[in-house]
Enzyme design. Structure first.
Site, PDB file in Angstrom:
ATOM      1  N   GLU A 121       0.836  -1.196   0.000  1.00 31.79           N
ATOM      2  CA  GLU A 121       0.000   0.000   0.000  1.00 31.79           C
ATOM      3  C   GLU A 121       0.877   1.254   0.000  1.00 31.79           C
ATOM      4  O   GLU A 121       1.700   1.444   0.902  1.00 31.79           O
ATOM      5  CB  GLU A 121      -0.914  -0.009   1.227  1.00 31.79           C
TER       6      GLU A 121
ATOM      7  N   LEU B  89      -6.045  -1.382  -0.427  1.00 33.10           N
ATOM      8  CA  LEU B  89      -5.902  -1.537   1.022  1.00 33.10           C
ATOM      9  C   LEU B  89      -6.550  -2.853   1.436  1.00 33.10           C
ATOM     10  O   LEU B  89      -7.644  -2.896   1.984  1.00 33.10           O
ATOM     11  CB  LEU B  89      -6.564  -0.369   1.756  1.00 33.10           C
ATOM     12  N   ALA B  90      -5.866  -3.936   1.147  1.00 37.61           N
ATOM     13  CA  ALA B  90      -6.422  -5.270   1.392  1.00 37.61           C
ATOM     14  C   ALA B  90      -5.267  -6.241   1.618  1.00 37.61           C
ATOM     15  O   ALA B  90      -4.755  -6.839   0.662  1.00 37.61           O
ATOM     16  CB  ALA B  90      -7.277  -5.720   0.213  1.00 37.61           C
ATOM     17  N   GLU B  91      -4.875  -6.393   2.878  1.00 43.26           N
ATOM     18  CA  GLU B  91      -3.711  -7.210   3.197  1.00 43.26           C
ATOM     19  C   GLU B  91      -3.887  -8.663   2.777  1.00 43.26           C
ATOM     20  O   GLU B  91      -2.936  -9.303   2.289  1.00 43.26           O
ATOM     21  CB  GLU B  91      -3.401  -7.116   4.690  1.00 43.26           C
TER      22      GLU B  91
ATOM     23  N   GLN C 153       1.929  -2.258   5.806  1.00 40.45           N
ATOM     24  CA  GLN C 153       2.214  -0.860   6.119  1.00 40.45           C
ATOM     25  C   GLN C 153       2.531  -0.630   7.600  1.00 40.45           C
ATOM     26  O   GLN C 153       3.463   0.094   7.935  1.00 40.45           O
ATOM     27  CB  GLN C 153       1.030   0.001   5.696  1.00 40.45           C
ATOM     28  N   PHE C 154       1.755  -1.243   8.476  1.00 43.35           N
ATOM     29  CA  PHE C 154       2.008  -1.213   9.913  1.00 43.35           C
ATOM     30  C   PHE C 154       1.755  -2.603  10.480  1.00 43.35           C
ATOM     31  O   PHE C 154       0.922  -3.351   9.962  1.00 43.35           O
ATOM     32  CB  PHE C 154       1.100  -0.207  10.628  1.00 43.35           C
ATOM     33  N   ASP C 155       2.459  -2.922  11.569  1.00 46.10           N
ATOM     34  CA  ASP C 155       2.328  -4.236  12.188  1.00 46.10           C
ATOM     35  C   ASP C 155       0.883  -4.608  12.505  1.00 46.10           C
ATOM     36  O   ASP C 155       0.462  -5.742  12.304  1.00 46.10           O
ATOM     37  CB  ASP C 155       3.167  -4.306  13.473  1.00 46.10           C
TER      38      ASP C 155
ATOM     39  N   PHE D 148      -1.695  -3.995  10.966  1.00 51.32           N
ATOM     40  CA  PHE D 148      -2.507  -4.242   9.769  1.00 51.32           C
ATOM     41  C   PHE D 148      -2.329  -5.658   9.236  1.00 51.32           C
ATOM     42  O   PHE D 148      -2.957  -6.028   8.243  1.00 51.32           O
ATOM     43  CB  PHE D 148      -2.146  -3.268   8.652  1.00 51.32           C
TER      44      PHE D 148
ATOM     45  N   PRO E 153      -5.540  -9.027   9.038  1.00 55.59           N
ATOM     46  CA  PRO E 153      -6.415  -9.489   7.952  1.00 55.59           C
ATOM     47  C   PRO E 153      -5.740 -10.500   7.018  1.00 55.59           C
ATOM     48  O   PRO E 153      -6.419 -11.259   6.334  1.00 55.59           O
ATOM     49  CB  PRO E 153      -6.758  -8.194   7.203  1.00 55.59           C
TER      50      PRO E 153
ATOM     51  N   HIS F 271      -1.176   0.763  15.245  1.00 50.86           N
ATOM     52  CA  HIS F 271       0.046   1.176  14.564  1.00 50.86           C
ATOM     53  C   HIS F 271       1.305   0.843  15.356  1.00 50.86           C
ATOM     54  O   HIS F 271       2.406   1.186  14.932  1.00 50.86           O
ATOM     55  CB  HIS F 271       0.009   2.678  14.267  1.00 50.86           C
TER      56      HIS F 271
END
Length: 329
Positions: free
Chosen positions: A31, A60-62, A84-86, A88, A91, A131
């Site tokens: 992302e 935006l779809a892990e 992007q961040f831990d 996240f 999913p 985050h």
């Protein structure tokens, strides 16, 4: 040996660039990693130089990112995904644990899964909810995944290339609070001359006790060793570097020399990496231990608001208190 001083973020960028230059099968996905260069600017300039076919901005779809990467790995690519961040990554947990970790085993070794998943992790930046997390134990517990964590710029540069070159899936944890910390990097050192990806290293030699750490708290351990030295206490610091598999041999040899061990990490102590390390070292070094193995880490609660972060994270005082307790036995 000529070295270049650079931040960890720049070192990771240089590692990605070199891997992409050497192997056209290496592609990046994530992302905002393209034109923006990622929220931490780790991929800055790579889409411009390698094109949108190799540095891909994703939705935006892990789960979709990892699922797509699995298909690319099936077709012979070596995808590198940025979470992007831990916080996240959850999913994508089903894809990673149910698919990525098991495909090599499920296929009786016929399917390789050369997938690298980069994860900025840990606290120290005063971020909002989701985050700042430390999810490494979830993945270290899952057979079929390799899990590593860099602690300085030179390791970030070399270990990331080694992870990308691996035929196994690698969770590559990057301490986000160290992105702008600078260190010396040997850009010309061959990967074959570096420590293997899953080998711990002695970051500082000592004789009185061992402190084992990884990622963002290696610096805290080294600071504790420096402070203890002023009081006449010699602390050996072991940078684990890898969480699955753990290099227990290097750690065991250190504990056999010192007779004491403290394990520290930002993640919660309860069911954390330190629990497994303490149990294994107790088994392997029982008759040489002069004191119980102690653990220093985060508390067993949801990651607190940024105002309370400094109380949650293991700091110099908490680590020195643990070393004092061990030495008092």
């Amino acid at each position: 040996m000529a070295t270049t001083r650079m931040s960890m973020a720049k070192a990771l960028n240089a590692g990605l660039r070199k891997a992409m230059e050497q192997d056209p099968r290496v592609v990046l996905m994530g992302e905002d990693i393209g034109k923006l260069g990622g929220v931490f600017r780790v991929t800055d300039g790579l889409q411009k130089d390698f094109g949108e076919d190799r540095v891909m901005d994703t939705p935006l779809a892990e789960s979709g990112i990892i699922g797509t990467a699995v298909g690319l790995a099936f077709r012979g690519y070596r995808p590198v995904c940025e979470i992007q961040f831990d916080g996240f990554i959850y999913p994508a947990f089903d894809q990673i644990v149910s698919q990525v970790a098991k495909l090599h085993y499920r296929s009786q070794g016929n399917v390789k899964m050369p997938l690298t998943i980069r994860v900025p992790f840990g606290g120290g930046i005063g971020a909002v909810e989701h985050h700042s997390e430390s999810p490494e134990a979830y993945f270290a517990h899952t057979a079929g995944l390799r899990v590593v964590a860099c602690a300085d710029s030179d390791d970030a540069y070399g270990m990331l290339q080694q992870a990308i070159a691996s035929d196994d899936p690698v969770l590559f944890f990057e301490p986000k609070r160290l992105y702008q910390h600078k260190g010396e990097v040997d850009l010309d050192r061959a990967l074959t001359s570096r420590e293997p990806l899953h080998q711990a290293r002695i970051a500082r030699s000592g004789t009185d006790l061992t402190v084992a750490a990884y990622g963002p708290v290696v610096g805290t351990a080294l600071a504790a060793a420096e402070a203890a030295a002023a009081e006449g206490v010699s602390i050996e610091v072991v940078d684990l570097r890898t969480l699955s598999p753990v290099d227990f041999d290097t750690l065991e040899q250190s504990v056999l020399r010192t007779g004491r061990l403290v394990v520290t990490h930002e993640a919660a102590v309860f069911m954390g990496m330190g629990a497994e390390i303490a149990a294994r070292i107790t088994e392997r070094c029982f008759y040489h231990l002069e004191a119980p193995v102690l653990r220093v880490g985060g508390f067993h609660l949801p990651y607190p608001a940024s105002k309370l972060e400094e109380h949650h994270l293991p700091d110099l005082d908490r680590l020195l208190h643990a070393t004092d307790r061990v030495l008092a036995y």
